[in-house]
Design a protein around this motif. Structure first.
Motif, PDB file in Angstrom:
ATOM      1  N   HIS A  62      -3.366   5.646   5.599  1.00 25.65           N
ATOM      2  CA  HIS A  62      -3.722   4.242   5.738  1.00 25.65           C
ATOM      3  C   HIS A  62      -3.851   3.641   4.334  1.00 25.65           C
ATOM      4  O   HIS A  62      -4.438   4.273   3.440  1.00 25.65           O
ATOM      5  CB  HIS A  62      -5.039   4.080   6.493  1.00 25.65           C
ATOM      6  N   PRO A  63      -3.307   2.450   4.107  1.00 27.57           N
ATOM      7  CA  PRO A  63      -3.412   1.846   2.777  1.00 27.57           C
ATOM      8  C   PRO A  63      -4.847   1.467   2.442  1.00 27.57           C
ATOM      9  O   PRO A  63      -5.609   1.028   3.308  1.00 27.57           O
ATOM     10  CB  PRO A  63      -2.521   0.605   2.877  1.00 27.57           C
ATOM     11  N   THR A  64      -5.211   1.647   1.194  1.00 25.87           N
ATOM     12  CA  THR A  64      -6.522   1.218   0.723  1.00 25.87           C
ATOM     13  C   THR A  64      -6.492  -0.295   0.503  1.00 25.87           C
ATOM     14  O   THR A  64      -5.440  -0.932   0.515  1.00 25.87           O
ATOM     15  CB  THR A  64      -6.876   1.913  -0.590  1.00 25.87           C
ATOM     16  N   GLU A  65      -7.663  -0.865   0.296  1.00 26.55           N
ATOM     17  CA  GLU A  65      -7.749  -2.303   0.002  1.00 26.55           C
ATOM     18  C   GLU A  65      -6.983  -2.636  -1.278  1.00 26.55           C
ATOM     19  O   GLU A  65      -6.321  -3.664  -1.383  1.00 26.55           O
ATOM     20  CB  GLU A  65      -9.218  -2.714  -0.142  1.00 26.55           C
ATOM     21  N   GLU A  66      -7.071  -1.732  -2.257  1.00 25.10           N
ATOM     22  CA  GLU A  66      -6.321  -1.946  -3.510  1.00 25.10           C
ATOM     23  C   GLU A  66      -4.816  -1.961  -3.252  1.00 25.10           C
ATOM     24  O   GLU A  66      -4.082  -2.747  -3.856  1.00 25.10           O
ATOM     25  CB  GLU A  66      -6.665  -0.850  -4.518  1.00 25.10           C
ATOM     26  N   ALA A  67      -4.358  -1.098  -2.353  1.00 22.27           N
ATOM     27  CA  ALA A  67      -2.926  -1.043  -2.043  1.00 22.27           C
ATOM     28  C   ALA A  67      -2.445  -2.348  -1.416  1.00 22.27           C
ATOM     29  O   ALA A  67      -1.366  -2.849  -1.742  1.00 22.27           O
ATOM     30  CB  ALA A  67      -2.634   0.130  -1.110  1.00 22.27           C
ATOM     31  N   LEU A  68      -3.252  -2.896  -0.496  1.00 23.65           N
ATOM     32  CA  LEU A  68      -2.868  -4.143   0.162  1.00 23.65           C
ATOM     33  C   LEU A  68      -2.812  -5.294  -0.837  1.00 23.65           C
ATOM     34  O   LEU A  68      -1.939  -6.163  -0.749  1.00 23.65           O
ATOM     35  CB  LEU A  68      -3.849  -4.453   1.290  1.00 23.65           C
TER      36      LEU A  68
END
Length: 319
Positions: A62-68
């Protein structure tokens, strides 16, 4: 973050593919690479950035908030690189330069296709529909060759070729008793649920001022940022809509009747190009074709010269 200079295109492509595909296996298929290769590229990118991009739970990630947050910039950069590849190929093969058009969604769907149909197109055409503010920005930065934008707009930072004016309309469910009328007065909308555009700084604010002046409070409202959504809500029987004329007349929807609004609430849009830039023959032809298409499509259409911009802005702000 000390090794950010080591970022490479393959890492960014792998990152964007995993975000879009939802897992490494699907991303590997999209990129035509092995799953271990994609996993390694992601790990190298995380090492360069200094923070994790995905939360791993067995085979699921699952993507992290930083990734999004990062993805929106990576996606834009990759699209820009793709445009560079296409332009380089076209230059090398002496192909016609594509005609890049930025436009608001209503003008993109309701007017632009009819104008393009009048042209004997030889150029590739790229159409990007976005907000009025984003459309103007695309023209100011010369990302677009030509822009179609509802007013108000930043007149001084672009070349404004002409202003189009037409009257707003009312959209009704076909079975609505008001659909039998030749034109609809605002007073007939008293107590009705109104499907309204959400932005109070554009047509929404002018609708509300006109309703308030005539003491016509709506029963309640459904707000949306899309004229197409407004028509769909009307068709479903959710209410009536005061709507800009381009979508009203340019995108007829079965089950929805369009009638002129008795009170004149004018809708204005401008045809703009980058300031001081020499236009391609295709862009010049489109500027002319848009006028011809608007005359055919929009009731009571008027073409105003660019010199009328200040007067139009005063008129908009006074409503």
């Amino acid at each position: 973050m000390n090794t950010l200079q080591d970022l490479d295109l393959r890492q960014l492509e792998a990152f964007a593919a995993v975000i879009s595909a939802g897992n490494v296996t699907a991303a590997a298929k999209v990129l035509a690479r092995s799953q271990p290769t994609v996993s390694r590229l992601i790990q190298e990118l995380e090492l360069s950035l200094g923070y994790p991009l995905f939360i791993r739970n067995g085979p699921r990630i699952h993507p992290t908030e930083e990734a999004l947050q990062l993805h929106q910039y990576v996606q834009k950069a990759l699209l820009s690189l793709q445009q560079i590849r296409l332009r380089a190929h076209e230059i090398g093969h002496q192909q016609h330069r594509p005609l890049n058009i930025a436009t608001t969604p209503a003008l993109a769907a309701g007017l632009l296709p009819q104008a393009l149909a009048l042209l004997g197109l030889q150029n590739k055409v790229q159409i990007v529909s976005q907000s009025a503010e984003q459309t103007t920005h695309a023209v100011i930065t010369a990302e677009a060759d030509i822009g179609l934008c509802s007013l108000p707009l930043d007149h001084h930072a672009v070349d404004l070729h002409w202003i189009g004016q037409s009257r707003c309309a009312v959209a009704l469910q076909a079975e609505d008793p008001l659909a039998n009328e030749a034109e609809i007065p605002l007073t007939s909308l008293a107590g009705r649920r109104l499907i309204a555009p959400w932005n109070p700084l554009r047509l929404r604010g002018r609708f509300e001022k006109a309703l308030k002046k005539l003491k016509v409070p709506p029963h309640e409202m459904i707000e949306t940022n899309s004229s197409a959504n407004m028509l769909a809500c009307v068709r479903a029987g959710l209410g009536v809509a005061i709507i800009e004329p381009v979508t009203a007349w340019g995108m007829p929807l079965e089950g929805v009747t369009i009638r002129p609004l008795r009170e004149e609430i004018p809708y204005f849009f401008g045809v703009i190009t980058p300031l001081g830039r020499q236009l391609s023959p295709a862009a010049v032809s489109l500027v002319e074709a848009l006028e011809a298409a608007a005359e055919k499509l929009l009731p009571a259409f008027r073409r105003l010269p660019a010199s009328e911009h200040q007067r139009v802005m005063l008129l908009i702000n006074s409503h």
